[in-house]
Design an enzyme around this catalytic site. Structure first.
Site, PDB file in Angstrom:
ATOM      1  CE1 TYR A 116     -13.416  -2.049  -3.097  1.00  0.00           C
ATOM      2  CE2 TYR A 116     -11.082  -1.522  -3.031  1.00  0.00           C
ATOM      3  CZ  TYR A 116     -12.341  -1.324  -3.562  1.00  0.00           C
ATOM      4  OH  TYR A 116     -12.521  -0.396  -4.552  1.00  0.00           O
ATOM      5  NE  ARG A 149     -13.379   2.198  -2.553  1.00  0.00           N
ATOM      6  CZ  ARG A 149     -14.489   1.530  -2.263  1.00  0.00           C
ATOM      7  NH1 ARG A 149     -14.615   0.942  -1.099  1.00  0.00           N
ATOM      8  NH2 ARG A 149     -15.476   1.478  -3.125  1.00  0.00           N
ATOM      9  CD  GLN A 197     -12.552  10.327   0.526  1.00  0.00           C
ATOM     10  OE1 GLN A 197     -12.931  11.478   0.649  1.00  0.00           O
ATOM     11  NE2 GLN A 197     -12.380   9.525   1.552  1.00  0.00           N
ATOM     12  CG  ASP A 227     -14.498   5.165  -5.260  1.00  0.00           C
ATOM     13  OD1 ASP A 227     -14.844   4.335  -6.124  1.00  0.00           O
ATOM     14  OD2 ASP A 227     -14.310   4.871  -4.071  1.00  0.00           O
ATOM     15  CB  SER A 235     -17.724   5.511  -3.468  1.00  0.00           C
ATOM     16  OG  SER A 235     -16.733   4.761  -2.798  1.00  0.00           O
TER      17      SER A 235
END
Length: 374
Positions: A229, A121, A126, A129, A132
């Site tokens: 997380y 992350r 991004q 990912d 997400s």
């Protein structure tokens, strides 16, 4: 460089790891793309659309023949990959902790398995990912699933026959899925509150117009692990949080739980006693049901009723919005591979930061530190 987009074999999996949009982009990079016939049908993509984008469409054997990179949503059965190039990359969501035997089989087969859910992350990753992108739509769908099971309206309605009160919705776990659940419930007109173990989320909750429910003045609310997380909390914090949540949950019509800890069973957030305190007709949606569940009594793949409360435990929620989740998942895979594409080699060449994070197997061995430590 041949890229193969495989038809998913897992029961109930409706997503696909490539779309005509990403096929065109891979071809523009210099790759050839093969798509297994029928791969996109459950995501509303016909074989003709892939062919029009420049892909060859055929059976599994033809798709795999000589393929250098195999794209999947879930990890393919190692026994079904015959004909792929030696050392072929498997790029998919591989569930490394839950499917360790399959990872070992990838190593034994000489494949280089790249687990997209291990993507670090960091800012530059991004757009790669998958957790997400898929969680975003899961949070949205969780609210719709709750609304479908709830036998009342979400928004306040003032009518000539009287007023309908707004539903009260409580979101537990404010990651990507939780934030989207808050936003969706607000759009539907519910009174929304939310909680999380990470102090940094309080501002995010309030910025979406929801009420933040947090334990104050108890050590351990930081709750932030590596990569953003959540981590396990202190016993003191857990006790204080349970007391606060118990009093709040009894007043709620809808509860949505989203809490996950990578590599661990999902934390238990709601007990049977707390369910019993809720009003009959209330609804709980447990998005973590496949990792053991946040809710006592939740059953994966079922909607069960306990103490008059419906507990929704749908499996593979992203697959319930297959067209959109496939489009985002496919872009994640393209963004990842294209970021490392070496034009001279006409192939992706990974760097250490991301490569070492997501690589599970290489050279016949399991090489990922997280797996070797587990």
């Amino acid at each position: 460089m041949k890229i193969a987009i495989l038809k998913e074999q897992a029961a109930g999996e409706r997503r696909v790891a490539g779309t005509p949009e990403t096929v065109k982009k891979f071809i523009a990079l210099g790759a050839t793309v093969a798509v297994e016939a029928g791969a996109g049908l459950t995501a509303s993509i016909a074989d003709d659309a892939y062919a029009a984008a420049g892909a060859s469409v055929g059976d599994r054997a033809a798709t795999l023949a000589g393929a250098d990179i195999l794209l999947g949503v879930q990890g393919p059965d190692p026994a079904s990959l015959g004909g792929a190039a030696a050392g072929a990359w498997i790029v998919a969501g591989l569930n490394p902790f839950g499917e360790r035997a399959r990872v070992d089989a990838y190593a034994a087969g000489g494949y280089e398995a790249l687990a997209m859910e291990f993507m670090p992350r960091i800012t530059r990753a991004q757009s790669m990912d998958i957790l997400s992108s898929q969680s975003n739509l899961s949070g949205y769908k969780a609210v719709l699933d709750a609304a479908a099971e709830y036998d009342r309206a979400f928004p306040m309605m003032m009518t000539a026959a009287g007023t309908v009160s707004a539903a009260k919705c409580f979101v537990m776990g404010v990651g990507v899925a939780g934030l989207q659940a808050i936003a969706t419930a607000r759009r539907l007109g519910a009174q929304v509150s939310a909680t999380d173990v990470r102090a940094a989320t309080k501002e995010q909750i309030e910025s979406l117009g929801a009420k933040a429910i947090f334990v104050e003045k108890v050590a351990g609310i930081e709750g932030e692990g590596t990569g953003g997380y959540a981590t396990e909390m202190s016993d003191e914090y857990k006790a204080a949080q349970a007391e606060l949540v118990s009093s709040h949950i009894a007043k709620q019509d809808i509860v949505i739980t989203t809490a996950l800890i990578p590599g661990r069973p999902a934390p238990r957030l709601i007990s049977d006693a707390q369910i019993a305190s809720m009003k009959p007709g209330s609804v709980i949606v447990d998005l973590a049901v496949e990792q053991g569940g946040n809710v006592e009594g939740a059953v994966a793949g079922e909607v069960v009723v306990r103490h008059g409360v419906k507990i929704v435990g749908h499996r593979n929620v992203p697959s319930r919005l297959a067209a959109d989740t496939s489009a985002l998942f496919s872009r994640n895979l393209y963004n990842f591979l294209s970021a490392f594409w070496d034009k001279d080699k006409n192939a992706p060449v990974l760097d250490e930061e991301i490569g070492n994070a997501i690589r599970l197997t290489q050279g016949g061995k399991v090489v990922n530190e997280r797996l070797m430590a587990s």
